[in-house]
Design an enzyme around this catalytic site. Structure first.
Site, short mmCIF file in Angstrom:
data_model
loop_
_atom_site.label_atom_id
_atom_site.label_comp_id
_atom_site.label_asym_id
_atom_site.label_seq_id
_atom_site.Cartn_x
_atom_site.Cartn_y
_atom_site.Cartn_z
N ASN A 110 0.85 -1.20 0.00
CA ASN A 110 0.00 0.00 0.00
C ASN A 110 0.88 1.24 0.00
OD1 ASN A 110 -2.42 1.58 0.30
ND2 ASN A 110 -1.89 1.86 2.45
N HIS A 112 0.84 5.13 1.26
CA HIS A 112 0.11 6.04 2.16
C HIS A 112 0.79 7.41 2.13
CE1 HIS A 112 -2.52 7.25 5.38
NE2 HIS A 112 -1.48 7.81 5.96
C1 GAR Z 1 -2.83 8.97 -2.96
O1 GAR Z 1 -2.33 10.14 -2.39
C2 GAR Z 1 -2.61 7.78 -2.04
O2 GAR Z 1 -1.41 7.85 -1.33
C3 GAR Z 1 -3.79 7.94 -1.11
O3 GAR Z 1 -4.86 8.30 -1.95
C4 GAR Z 1 -4.35 9.02 -3.09
C5 GAR Z 1 -4.84 8.35 -4.33
O4 GAR Z 1 -4.47 9.08 -5.48
N1 GAR Z 1 -4.02 6.73 -0.36
C6 GAR Z 1 -4.44 6.74 0.89
O5 GAR Z 1 -4.72 7.74 1.51
C7 GAR Z 1 -4.55 5.36 1.52
N2 GAR Z 1 -4.73 5.45 2.93
P1 GAR Z 1 -4.43 8.40 -6.92
O6 GAR Z 1 -5.78 7.70 -7.15
O7 GAR Z 1 -4.24 9.57 -7.85
O8 GAR Z 1 -3.29 7.43 -6.95
#
Ligand code: GAR
Length: 209
Positions: A110, A112
């Site tokens: 994952n 984060h």
């Molecule tokens: C990203 O910033 C990722 O790190 C976060 O959601 C966003 C998705 O962006 N994930 C979390 O917060 C997980 N806990 P994306 O769809 O453009 O990759």
């Protein structure tokens, strides 16, 4: 030996998925190959990115199923069918149960958008993470790639990268900087690293069988 079969789970825009697809295209991700993208949101732009790259894409939506268990069973069936050996959560915003994560020990990654253990766990996702970092007043934040277990954001840390918080940052500007300077670099690196390790394990197993 063939490349490790990777499935990517997404929920939204899919910029981290794009970083993985791009690194596959330029050859920095070479020990693994993305064969399936699954979204828990039928409208996710990430699905379009997968299709544009010629990767099989499907939506599996929680609301269609009577329980979390049934939803996760559908996800597991899709992963089995694709022969996934490594699962990457790239902005996948649904928490997976122990029953699911135990099926892929040290085989789910994952990304984060903070330096775990700060601003992580249940309720900390997407923009909320950056809102919390700004509200606290930290001067440095970043991103973390970790293995996924039953504890939200609690699995072993694989890679981290720090990013400065700048005066005048909004959650949106901070999110963008963390993506550009950390997430889009770390996630492909982690995918290659873990794929290489899985390849080595497969070679060892082949030799001893
Ligand atoms: C990203 O910033 C990722 O790190 C976060 O959601 C966003 C998705 O962006 N994930 C979390 O917060 C997980 N806990 P994306 O769809 O453009 O990759």
């Amino acid at each position: 030996m063939s490349a490790v079969n990777i499935a990517v789970l997404v929920s939204g825009g899919g910029t981290n998925l794009q970083a993985l697809l791009d690194s596959q295209r330029v050859g920095t991700l070479k020990s693994g190959r993305i064969t399936l993208v699954v979204s828990n949101n039928a409208d996710a732009y990430a699905l379009r990115r997968a299709e544009a790259a010629g990767v099989a894409a499907k939506a599996i939506v929680r609301a269609v199923f009577p329980s979390q268990e049934a939803f996760e069973d559908a996800l597991l069936d899709a992963l089995d069918e694709a022969g996934a050996e490594l699962v990457i959560l790239a902005g996948f915003l649904s928490i997976l149960s122990r029953r699911f994560t135990e099926r892929y020990p040290r085989r789910i990654l994952n990304i984060h958008p903070s330096l775990i253990p700060s601003f992580c766990g249940k309720g900390f996702y997407g923009l909320r993470v950056h809102e919390a970092a700004l509200a606290y007043g930290v001067k440095v934040t970043g991103a973390t790639v970790h293995f996924v277990n039953e504890v939200p954001d609690g699995g072993e840390i694989l890679l981290q990268k720090a990013v400065d918080v700048l005066p005048g940052d909004t959650p949106e500007t901070l999110q963008r900087r963390v993506m550009e300077q950390a997430e889009w670099i770390l996630l492909p690196q982690a995918a290659e690293l873990v794929s290489q390790n899985i390849m080595k394990e497969k070679e060892t197993n082949d030799r001893s069988s």
